[in-house]
Design a protein around this motif. Structure first.
Motif, mmCIF file in Angstrom:
data_model
loop_
_atom_site.group_PDB
_atom_site.id
_atom_site.type_symbol
_atom_site.label_atom_id
_atom_site.label_comp_id
_atom_site.label_asym_id
_atom_site.label_seq_id
_atom_site.Cartn_x
_atom_site.Cartn_y
_atom_site.Cartn_z
ATOM 1 N N LYS A 1 -17.548 -56.635 -6.016
ATOM 2 C CA LYS A 1 -17.643 -55.433 -5.185
ATOM 3 C C LYS A 1 -16.356 -55.314 -4.374
ATOM 4 C CE LYS A 1 -20.384 -53.247 -1.529
ATOM 5 N NZ LYS A 1 -21.519 -53.417 -0.582
ATOM 6 N N THR A 2 -15.549 -54.331 -4.712
ATOM 7 C CA THR A 2 -14.253 -54.148 -4.055
ATOM 8 C C THR A 2 -14.430 -53.362 -2.764
ATOM 9 O OG1 THR A 2 -13.156 -54.131 -6.211
ATOM 10 C CG2 THR A 2 -11.918 -53.287 -4.345
ATOM 11 N N ASP A 3 -13.898 -53.923 -1.691
ATOM 12 C CA ASP A 3 -13.967 -53.276 -0.380
ATOM 13 C C ASP A 3 -12.625 -52.591 -0.108
ATOM 14 O OD1 ASP A 3 -14.249 -52.485 2.210
ATOM 15 O OD2 ASP A 3 -14.806 -54.442 3.012
ATOM 16 N N PRO A 4 -12.599 -51.256 0.019
ATOM 17 C CA PRO A 4 -11.321 -50.558 0.258
ATOM 18 C C PRO A 4 -10.599 -51.039 1.508
ATOM 19 C CG PRO A 4 -13.048 -48.988 -0.328
ATOM 20 C CD PRO A 4 -13.724 -50.312 -0.121
ATOM 21 N N VAL A 5 -11.341 -51.410 2.530
ATOM 22 C CA VAL A 5 -10.713 -51.898 3.771
ATOM 23 C C VAL A 5 -9.969 -53.201 3.506
ATOM 24 C CG1 VAL A 5 -11.141 -52.697 6.119
ATOM 25 C CG2 VAL A 5 -12.435 -50.754 5.212
ATOM 26 N N GLU A 6 -10.595 -54.109 2.753
ATOM 27 C CA GLU A 6 -9.933 -55.377 2.452
ATOM 28 C C GLU A 6 -8.717 -55.173 1.558
ATOM 29 O OE1 GLU A 6 -12.829 -58.037 0.854
ATOM 30 O OE2 GLU A 6 -13.589 -58.602 2.832
ATOM 31 N N VAL A 7 -8.815 -54.237 0.605
ATOM 32 C CA VAL A 7 -7.653 -53.937 -0.234
ATOM 33 C C VAL A 7 -6.506 -53.411 0.634
ATOM 34 C CG1 VAL A 7 -6.787 -52.468 -2.095
ATOM 35 C CG2 VAL A 7 -9.044 -53.499 -2.287
ATOM 36 N N ALA A 8 -6.814 -52.550 1.602
ATOM 37 C CA ALA A 8 -5.778 -52.033 2.506
ATOM 38 C C ALA A 8 -5.162 -53.156 3.333
ATOM 39 C CB ALA A 8 -6.376 -50.965 3.421
ATOM 40 N N VAL A 9 -5.990 -54.117 3.772
ATOM 41 C CA VAL A 9 -5.460 -55.258 4.539
ATOM 42 C C VAL A 9 -4.529 -56.092 3.675
ATOM 43 C CG1 VAL A 9 -6.106 -57.425 5.648
ATOM 44 C CG2 VAL A 9 -7.420 -55.357 6.126
#
Length: 440
Positions: free
Chosen positions: A400-408
């Motif tokens: 499950k990919t979290d967009p917030v974590e990808v941005a971090v």
């Protein structure tokens, strides 16, 4: 323009260009690895929450002070509390289940069809059989892993043994009964598929001795002489009410994280019947705390890959500055300022980081989206079980990919890439044109 020319390889600068390319690959691998691992850990947590809370409520209410015979009224009152989705009552006990030459300990949970329909995860999971006329079936439902362990199929008999049986002059004797398998389900979670058995509510109450016969109000038994035949069961039903008990109730709320507020509401607004409430965070505190610590540690460790790639940017830029010392001197004599020289090499290094980061994001998202497919392919190719379900609780590898974590991750990679360019760019800006051109 100048930074772009320095990024393009010429024959005599091929070695520096190769180092820059390897640095770019290092950044991409670090970013992709971080995205994939964090996505898998997010999926692992979300899947566990879905499976665990799909069967076990956000709150479990245990009766105190008196027998839990008013379970229907209590559940109806709990469902009226603001923020409660639904509640179910059940009977639960531990038994030994035996099949064809194999035995294992299981948890038996007695529920009627009305409550089973509320548990969508369970109600929609049968692989064989179904829940039609469940209350009248007098059978059991088991997970497919438990069926494999016991060696039984649909329609076979399963024997369950409870040590708390009938009392005799010689002590308690085990209670042994056999039930047909009416449903085989697959929940996708090893714990539930291996150790849970479901039974209709009334047979479960009878088996665990949670029923009693009470004389109906205002009814008297007929006078019988010593020679009169005893009353049959059908005749006794006219005079007695069957009262069953439940073991506990599960409460499902709209927001699983709103535990503290909902606890106060349930204790204040529920029925007058006293209950002890335990929430899912208390039941799984150690497990999910360990999972959270693991996520933080993995993020920190894998960030080191990006940090190593950033050091590679420093080394490749230092070599480029050394190689371009005469170019720097010529630019300075033509009027280029120290700031412009710094910008040239900062852009060069940052471009390496940007291209590597974007490539890593694309690669990471592709791998994360196909994590289970890749796991199955590697497992089949190597013949090795990767992420075995017996250890990781789940039958497949979730992601499950979290967009917030990808941005971090993107900000972290770009930030380190930019910081890595500052020292080499500053050194380039300090070059003295006279010294640089003296031996040209």
């Amino acid at each position: 323009m100048i930074a772009g020319r320095y990024l393009r390889a010429r024959r005599k600068e091929a070695f520096i260009s190769v180092i820059a390319s390897l640095t770019m690959v290092g950044v991409a691998i670090g970013v992709a690895t971080l995205i994939v691992v964090m996505s898998v850990m997010n999926g692992f947590r979300a899947e566990l929450l879905t499976k665990i809370l799909g069967l076990n409520g956000h709150f479990t209410a245990y009766p105190i002070e008196r027998e839990f015979t008013d379970y229907k009224e209590t559940v109806a009152a709990l469902e009226q509390v603001d923020g409660v989705s639904f509640a179910v009552y059940f009977v639960e006990g531990q038994v030994l289940a035996s099949g064809r030459g194999s035995s294992t300990g299981v948890t038996v949970r007695g529920m009627d069809e009305e409550n089973l329909k509320k548990l969508k995860l369970l109600y929609n999971s049968p692989e064989q059989g179904g829940w039609d006329q469940w209350d009248e079936s007098k059978g059991v439902a088991i997970g497919y892993r438990l069926a494999e362990t016991l060696g039984v199929n649909l329609g076979d008999q399963v024997q369950i043994i409870n040590p708390d049986g009938a009392m005799t002059p010689f002590g308690s004797t085990p209670q042994i009964k056999s039930y047909p398998v009416n449903v085989i389900f697959d929940l996708g979670m090893v714990e539930f598929d291996s150790f849970f058995m479901y039974m209709p509510l009334e047979p479960a109450q009878d088996y665990f001795k949670l029923t009693k016969e009470v004389l109906k109000p205002g009814v008297q038994l007929p006078q019988q002489g010593p020679l009169d035949p005893p009353l049959s069961n059908e005749e006794l039903e006219q005079y007695y009410d069957r009262i069953g008990q439940a073991s506990a109730a599960e409460i499902f709320i709209d927001d699983p994280d709103n535990i503290a507020v909902m606890r106060q509401r349930l204790q204040a607004d529920a029925s007058a019947r006293p209950l002890i409430l335990t929430d899912w965070q208390q039941r799984n505190e150690t497990f999910f705390s360990a999972l959270q610590v693991e996520r933080v540690v993995m993020f920190t460790i894998l960030s080191m890959i990006i940090l190593v790639a950033a050091f590679n940017i420093i080394s490749s830029l230092i070599m480029l500055v050394k190689d371009k010392s005469s170019d720097i001197a010529v630019l300075r004599t033509m009027g280029a300022t120290r700031g412009s020289i710094m910008r040239i090499f900062s852009i060069t290094g940052t471009t390496i980081g940007v291209i590597g980061t974007m490539s890593g994001v694309v690669l990471g998202l592709i791998v994360a989206a196909n994590a289970e497919t890749l796991r199955a392919f590697v497992s089949n190719t190597l013949g090795v079980a990767i992420f075995p379900p017996e250890i990781f609780f789940l039958s497949s590898l979730p992601s499950k990919t979290d967009p917030v974590e990808v941005a971090v991750v993107i900000c972290l990679a770009l930030g380190l890439s930019f910081l890595a360019t500052l020292y080499p760019a500053w050194r380039a800006a300090q070059y003295d044109p006279v010294e640089a051109l003296r031996y040209e």
